[in-house]
Scaffold this active site. Structure first.
Site, PDB file in Angstrom:
ATOM      1  N   ARG A  27     -30.523   5.258 -11.475  1.00 59.81           N
ATOM      2  CA  ARG A  27     -31.732   4.774 -12.122  1.00 59.81           C
ATOM      3  C   ARG A  27     -32.768   5.882 -12.319  1.00 59.81           C
ATOM      4  NH1 ARG A  27     -36.636   2.165 -10.679  1.00 59.81           N
ATOM      5  NH2 ARG A  27     -37.149   0.619 -12.242  1.00 59.81           N
ATOM      6  N   GLU A  40     -24.981  -2.774  -9.650  1.00 61.16           N
ATOM      7  CA  GLU A  40     -25.535  -2.329  -8.378  1.00 61.16           C
ATOM      8  C   GLU A  40     -24.393  -1.832  -7.494  1.00 61.16           C
ATOM      9  OE1 GLU A  40     -28.800  -2.641  -8.289  1.00 61.16           O
ATOM     10  OE2 GLU A  40     -29.441  -2.657  -6.193  1.00 61.16           O
ATOM     11  N   ASP A  65       0.843  -1.197   0.000  1.00 61.34           N
ATOM     12  CA  ASP A  65       0.000   0.000   0.000  1.00 61.34           C
ATOM     13  C   ASP A  65       0.880   1.250   0.000  1.00 61.34           C
ATOM     14  OD1 ASP A  65      -1.914  -1.852   0.294  1.00 61.34           O
ATOM     15  OD2 ASP A  65      -2.714  -1.107   2.215  1.00 61.34           O
ATOM     16  N   TYR A  66       1.978   1.143   0.736  1.00 61.44           N
ATOM     17  CA  TYR A  66       2.882   2.286   0.829  1.00 61.44           C
ATOM     18  C   TYR A  66       3.444   2.645  -0.548  1.00 61.44           C
ATOM     19  CZ  TYR A  66       6.876   5.167   1.948  1.00 61.44           C
ATOM     20  OH  TYR A  66       7.771   6.208   1.977  1.00 61.44           O
ATOM     21  N   LYS A  94     -29.159 -11.064  -5.921  1.00 57.17           N
ATOM     22  CA  LYS A  94     -29.838  -9.771  -6.071  1.00 57.17           C
ATOM     23  C   LYS A  94     -29.232  -8.833  -5.037  1.00 57.17           C
ATOM     24  CE  LYS A  94     -34.350  -7.710  -6.810  1.00 57.17           C
ATOM     25  NZ  LYS A  94     -34.186  -6.536  -5.983  1.00 57.17           N
ATOM     26  N   LEU A 119     -37.633  -5.594 -12.043  1.00 60.26           N
ATOM     27  CA  LEU A 119     -37.934  -7.018 -12.213  1.00 60.26           C
ATOM     28  C   LEU A 119     -39.236  -7.342 -11.512  1.00 60.26           C
ATOM     29  CD1 LEU A 119     -34.395  -8.394 -11.302  1.00 60.26           C
ATOM     30  CD2 LEU A 119     -35.436  -8.459 -13.563  1.00 60.26           C
ATOM     31  N   ASP A 174       0.922   4.284  -2.690  1.00 62.94           N
ATOM     32  CA  ASP A 174       0.717   5.691  -2.311  1.00 62.94           C
ATOM     33  C   ASP A 174       1.818   6.589  -2.837  1.00 62.94           C
ATOM     34  OD1 ASP A 174      -1.663   5.471  -1.158  1.00 62.94           O
ATOM     35  OD2 ASP A 174      -0.956   5.488   0.934  1.00 62.94           O
TER      36      ASP A 174
HETATM   37  S1  IVH Z   1     -31.173  -7.414 -13.708  1.00 62.96           S
HETATM   38  C1  IVH Z   1     -34.229  -5.191 -16.734  1.00 62.96           C
HETATM   39  N1  IVH Z   1     -29.671  -8.465 -11.883  1.00 62.96           N
HETATM   40  O1  IVH Z   1     -32.849  -5.141  -8.727  1.00 62.96           O
HETATM   41  C2  IVH Z   1     -33.872  -5.262 -15.308  1.00 62.96           C
HETATM   42  N2  IVH Z   1     -30.963  -6.562 -11.284  1.00 62.96           N
HETATM   43  O2  IVH Z   1     -36.060  -4.498  -9.693  1.00 62.96           O
HETATM   44  C3  IVH Z   1     -32.531  -5.886 -15.197  1.00 62.96           C
HETATM   45  N3  IVH Z   1     -30.607  -5.826  -8.971  1.00 62.96           N
HETATM   46  O3  IVH Z   1     -33.271  -2.177 -10.446  1.00 62.96           O
HETATM   47  C4  IVH Z   1     -32.122  -5.993 -13.801  1.00 62.96           C
HETATM   48  N4  IVH Z   1     -29.138  -7.368  -8.414  1.00 62.96           N
HETATM   49  O4  IVH Z   1     -31.012  -2.517  -9.435  1.00 62.96           O
HETATM   50  C5  IVH Z   1     -30.552  -7.493 -12.161  1.00 62.96           C
HETATM   51  N5  IVH Z   1     -28.229  -9.517 -10.393  1.00 62.96           N
HETATM   52  C6  IVH Z   1     -29.113  -8.550 -10.660  1.00 62.96           C
HETATM   53  C7  IVH Z   1     -29.494  -7.579  -9.706  1.00 62.96           C
HETATM   54  C8  IVH Z   1     -30.431  -6.598 -10.055  1.00 62.96           C
HETATM   55  C9  IVH Z   1     -29.811  -6.299  -7.990  1.00 62.96           C
HETATM   56  C10 IVH Z   1     -31.541  -4.679  -8.808  1.00 62.96           C
HETATM   57  C11 IVH Z   1     -31.511  -3.709  -9.931  1.00 62.96           C
HETATM   58  C12 IVH Z   1     -32.938  -3.502 -10.380  1.00 62.96           C
HETATM   59  C13 IVH Z   1     -33.722  -4.198  -9.309  1.00 62.96           C
HETATM   60  C14 IVH Z   1     -34.842  -5.010  -9.917  1.00 62.96           C
END
Ligand code: IVH
Length: 387
Positions: free
Chosen positions: A141, A177, A34-35, A120, A84, A38
């Site tokens: 978003r 995400e 790390d040093y 997710k 989704l 830096d």
């Molecule tokens: S696919 C067309 N994959 O969940 C939508 N979404 O309501 C494609 N999210 O707004 C989304 N993990 O922010 C996808 N592995 C993943 C995800 C993911 C989190 C979030 C995303 C989206 C919400 C779905």
């Protein structure tokens, strides 16, 4: 040093720092301390100050922040950011698979349809555009059609590459995400406790708030992270989603690990359920929060055929976990006076671990609520996380 020499040195240091950043944060195999890192970064900062004409907007020095965004400009998404549809049971997943198979029924009966199972991530969606291998813009978003330009803040996230490597397309977008790793969230709350300031309630909201801060230096210090879950505008570079996700690792992105089972390609409902069951149990050991599993049809040509409803793709679905519940004891109640003078009773609980964070307090809202719960000191209580 003359300008020509400075320009060459700045380029050299930039590519060296980009390499070490990738080895440290993405590959997890640092080659220098790390040093030493830096020292290189300070050299680059110094030269950029002396010769600002050669300072790149995607320089590794952007990682430490410093750019202030007074007002986040609103930008239209090139590809709408949809959500989704949610499911909560095996039956609902079977129904979804049934609908997918019906649309694709004209295919040869023996062909297996492949699905990708992913975590997710419980954070904030982001769309990051790359032009000629450089991070150009990062948009939240928002309402799905337009979002806010939070580029300076996203540049501080070490796992998001600023300059790509390899044979990347000219203009494409990465969707992912942004989330708060639990370790960094707990560290932030420790600092709050030491300063006698109110703690942040949960990693997701804090990630969202952090991303909208004006001072990117504070964002850099807090240590957000990002996992990608979609690639747009690359044409059909690979046959399916799974192969594309693996491919973008070559351009410098951190991808969900197939070895750790963060992502898996399967071809049956049973295998989807095995993935779900695995993470229902194991999610408590993850270094970040997830609120479910996402299942996607892998092949792009099938995704195209399945298409979209007004709000969400037909080729993907989320399986949401039920809220986690842990037992605790109500030790005492104190009264918190808000900014407007409103008084809120707050429960002090025996500390418990819930979804990766330590919970010590919960709002009791008002006297009616206490009465409704028929709550007394030393009662055993269940604690669940709110939305
Ligand atoms: S696919 C067309 N994959 O969940 C939508 N979404 O309501 C494609 N999210 O707004 C989304 N993990 O922010 C996808 N592995 C993943 C995800 C993911 C989190 C979030 C995303 C989206 C919400 C779905």
């Amino acid at each position: 040093m003359n300008p020509k020499e400075a320009e060459t040195k700045i380029k050299e240091l930039t590519s060296e720092l980009n390499k070490h950043n990738h080895l440290y944060y993405v590959v997890n195999e640092p080659e220098i301390s790390d040093y030493d890192f830096d020292v290189l970064l300070k050299k680059l900062l110094y030269l950029e100050n002396q010769f600002p004409q050669f300072a790149d907007s995607n320089s590794p020095t952007k990682r430490v922040g410093g750019d202030i965004t007074k007002k986040f400009e609103t930008v239209k998404h090139k590809y709408p950011m949809l959500s989704l549809s949610n499911t909560y049971s095996k039956e609902e997943i079977e129904e979804w698979v049934g609908r997918v198979k019906k649309v694709l029924a004209h295919e040869n009966e023996d062909t297996k349809i492949e699905y990708v199972c992913e975590l997710k991530y419980d954070g904030v969606a982001i769309g990051i555009q790359y032009v000629n291998g450089e991070l150009k813009q990062a948009i939240t978003r928002g309402d799905g059609t337009q979002g806010e330009n939070v580029t300076a803040n996203v540049k501080t996230i070490r796992t998001v590459p600023l300059m790509l490597r390899g044979d990347f397309p000219n203009d494409f977008e990465i969707r992912g995400e942004i989330f708060f790793p639990l370790k960094n969230f707990q560290r932030l709350n420790e600092l709050k406790r030491e300063a006698d300031e109110p703690e942040f309630a949960n990693p997701r909201n804090t990630a969202s708030g952090t991303l909208k801060m004006q001072d990117s230096k504070i964002v850099a210090e807090r240590g957000l992270d990002c996992y990608l879950y979609g690639v747009y505008g690359t044409g059909n570079l690979r046959e399916g989603h799974y192969e594309t996700v693996l491919k973008v690792a070559d351009w410098g992105f951190k991808i969900p690990s197939p070895q750790k089972r963060y992502i898996e390609k399967v071809d049956s409902v049973e295998s989807v359920m095995s993935f779900i069951n695995h993470w229902s149990e194991e999610r408590k050991n993850l270094p970040f929060e997830i609120d479910g599993i996402v299942i996607k049809v892998n092949a792009y040509h099938r995704q195209e055929e399945l298409g979209y409803t007004a709000k969400s793709p037909r080729w993907a679905i989320a399986y949401k976990f039920k809220a986690e519940r842990v037992e605790s004891v109500l030790e005492s109640v104190h009264y918190q006076v808000g900014r407007t003078g409103a008084i809120t009773p707050v429960a002090n609980l025996k500390a418990i671990q819930l979804g990766g964070t330590t919970v010590r307090r919960a709002s009791l809202h008002n006297a009616d609520q206490i009465e409704k719960l028929d709550l007394y000191l030393n009662d055993a209580v269940y604690v669940e996380k709110g939305g």
